[in-house]
Design an enzyme around this catalytic site. Structure first.
Site, PDB file in Angstrom:
ATOM      1  N   GLY A   1       0.762  -1.233   0.000  1.00  7.70           N
ATOM      2  CA  GLY A   1       0.000   0.000   0.000  1.00  7.70           C
ATOM      3  C   GLY A   1       0.794   1.285   0.000  1.00  7.70           C
TER       4      GLY A   1
ATOM      5  CD  GLU B   1       0.437  -9.436   1.006  1.00  9.27           C
ATOM      6  OE1 GLU B   1      -0.511  -8.671   0.752  1.00  9.27           O
ATOM      7  OE2 GLU B   1       0.333 -10.412   1.764  1.00  9.27           O
ATOM      8  N   PRO B   2       4.314  -5.266  -1.523  1.00  7.69           N
ATOM      9  CG  PRO B   2       6.547  -4.729  -1.992  1.00  7.69           C
ATOM     10  CD  PRO B   2       5.686  -5.705  -1.217  1.00  7.69           C
ATOM     11  N   GLY B   3       3.202  -3.276  -4.282  1.00  9.51           N
ATOM     12  CA  GLY B   3       2.846  -3.335  -5.701  1.00  9.51           C
ATOM     13  C   GLY B   3       3.160  -2.022  -6.388  1.00  9.51           C
TER      14      GLY B   3
ATOM     15  NE  ARG C   1      -3.807   5.102 -10.381  1.00 18.35           N
ATOM     16  CZ  ARG C   1      -3.542   6.337  -9.992  1.00 18.35           C
ATOM     17  NH1 ARG C   1      -3.099   7.239 -10.854  1.00 18.35           N
ATOM     18  NH2 ARG C   1      -3.716   6.688  -8.749  1.00 18.35           N
TER      19      ARG C   1
ATOM     20  CB  CYS D   1     -18.230   7.407 -27.279  1.00 25.45           C
ATOM     21  SG  CYS D   1     -19.673   8.413 -27.681  1.00 25.45           S
ATOM     22  CD  GLU D   2     -18.663   6.296 -21.328  1.00 27.27           C
ATOM     23  OE1 GLU D   2     -19.202   7.149 -20.585  1.00 27.27           O
ATOM     24  OE2 GLU D   2     -19.150   5.180 -21.588  1.00 27.27           O
TER      25      GLU D   2
ATOM     26  CE1 TYR E   1      -3.611  -2.183  -8.532  1.00 23.33           C
ATOM     27  CE2 TYR E   1      -2.078  -0.491  -7.780  1.00 23.33           C
ATOM     28  CZ  TYR E   1      -2.698  -1.716  -7.606  1.00 23.33           C
ATOM     29  OH  TYR E   1      -2.393  -2.482  -6.508  1.00 23.33           O
TER      30      TYR E   1
END
Length: 429
Positions: A247, A284-286, A323, A358-359, A386
């Site tokens: 985290g 558990e680093p990501g 993101r 198209c958003e 991510y």
């Protein structure tokens, strides 16, 4: 021209007037492989890992890369060759890490919704530990293990009700979150798990969220975890390892997360003070390993001035870089040309950088000063975590290609989707 690195990105810099990742010019890579294009620095990933390794020097610790941050085989291979274990959350991720050369005994299986088939595959593979997240999962995993004549090694994920002070979508350690066992139910849950014939209780786990930039939530969570370990072991159930999750945040927009080695010096001091300094540790680093290692190169399609807004329309979109749309996240955006970057810094005209999807939610950056024109290329920084792992084929757009840079060498680690790739498996009536 200068060769200054960009703030927070020591392996990304301008040289000879062009933005480079390590010793490779991004414009040349974009010409060869097209855009949108994700480019990763191997040196950046290993440097981020080294900060954790330095922090754990002399300790019995295992670093497990949380592969949901970026799961391409070439990225996983870098960490497998560096001796990392892996934190997985699906059977598909298990297959990926094994294909990348992972040591199964260093694989941790997290996640709130493991299926029976995923449990069986993980047991057959011989993974190191299941992080179980509910009392119902404990009973199902026990039944699966008994039916296979095996014992499943488990740690129980505790929800310590600690506020990580991050975006609510990536906060995982509060009472209202779906993750883990409530702090108050932990001892009873351990007693139940220890009584079951198909389970082998080996540890305790905690993960409070992602993109955390302060030390206090980690210190608070550690205190609550150690209180629980003392209570569980007083009840006669030994805890062989303590897993503190991951985290730790990165610098997206003048964020100031503590360096990994500095943070762990403080956490280890607390462990030592409470008598747990020699216990096996797992983390558990990501994002903190890959986030600032990656950039997304995109080409400007059109400049569209307007009465209320000016738009810079690029060929990367929310399906490539989800993101901003999902979390209102900030990514620094800079031209590949250093001359254009210098002009952008002094230019007052602001524009929104948006994609072709198209958003109205398809935006990459709001109110950015950019001195560019159609055909110019931009780099979206801090895109290593991510982004590609959450990308999609929305609007039938092909997923981007990915390149891993190693000094002056580069390797294509994912070819760009073709339309046939997208339609494979679909059937006409």
């Amino acid at each position: 021209m200068t060769t200054d690195t960009l703030p927070g990105h020591p392996h990304i810099h301008y040289a000879a007037g062009q933005l480079q990742v390590e010793d490779c010019a991004l414009d040349a890579l974009a010409t060869e492989f097209g855009t949108p294009l994700f480019v990763y620095s191997k040196a950046s990933m290993l440097s981020a890992l080294a900060a954790y390794q330095c922090g754990f020097a002399g300790r019995n610790a295992q670093i497990c890369y949380a592969m949901k941050a970026s799961s391409t085989l070439g990225v996983l291979q870098v960490f497998a060759q560096a001796g990392c274990g892996f934190d997985i959350v699906s059977g598909g991720e298990l297959a990926r890490v094994m294909a990348a050369g992972a040591d199964a005994s260093k694989v941790i299986f997290s996640g709130v919704g493991k299926t029976r088939d995923e449990m069986r595959r993980a047991l057959d593979t011989g993974i190191g530990c299941f992080n179980v997240e509910s009392e119902a999962e404990i009973d199902v995993l026990n039944a699966v293990a008994v039916s296979m004549g095996k014992r499943a090694p488990i740690s129980i994920r505790v929800n310590p009700n600690v506020d990580p002070k991050t975006h609510p979508y990536i906060s995982t350690g509060l009472k209202g979150n779906k993750f883990g066992i409530a702090h108050e139910r932990t001892l009873a849950t351990y007693q139940h798990a220890a009584s079951l014939p198909g389970l082998d209780v080996v540890g305790i786990d905690c993960h409070i969220g992602s993109q955390i930039t302060e030390e206090t939530p980690y210190l608070d969570a550690m205190d609550r975890m150690l209180d629980l370990v003392e209570a569980i072991e007083a009840a006669g159930i030994p805890i062989h390892h303590i897993d503190f999750g991951g985290g730790l945040g990165i610098n997206y927009n003048d964020d100031t997360p503590p360096p990994a080695d500095v943070l762990w010096a403080k956490l280890l001091a607390k462990l030592d003070a409470r008598g747990f300094g020699q216990r096996k540790l797992m983390i558990e680093p990501g994002r903190s390993l890959v986030g600032n290692a990656g950039v997304c190169v995109t080409e400007v399609l059109f400049m569209k001035p307007g009465e209320q807004k000016n738009f810079c329309i690029v060929d990367a979109a929310m399906n490539d870089l989800p993101r901003p749309a999902m979390y209102q996240a900030f990514h620094t955006i800079v031209p590949l040309s250093e001359v254009q970057q210098i002009k952008s810094e002094s230019k007052s005209l602001l524009c929104d950088v948006v994609g072709p999807v198209c958003e109205s939610g398809d935006w990459i950056g709001r109110d950015r000063a950019l001195a560019v024109a159609a055909g110019d290329r931009l780099a979206v920084l801090s895109a290593g975590a991510y982004c590609m792992s959450m990308s999609s084929n929305y609007n039938s757009r092909p997923k981007a290609a990915e390149v891993l840079v190693d000094a002056s060498h580069y390797h294509l680690i994912r070819a760009r989707d073709t339309l046939m790739d997208q339609m494979r498996g679909e059937l006409l009536l």
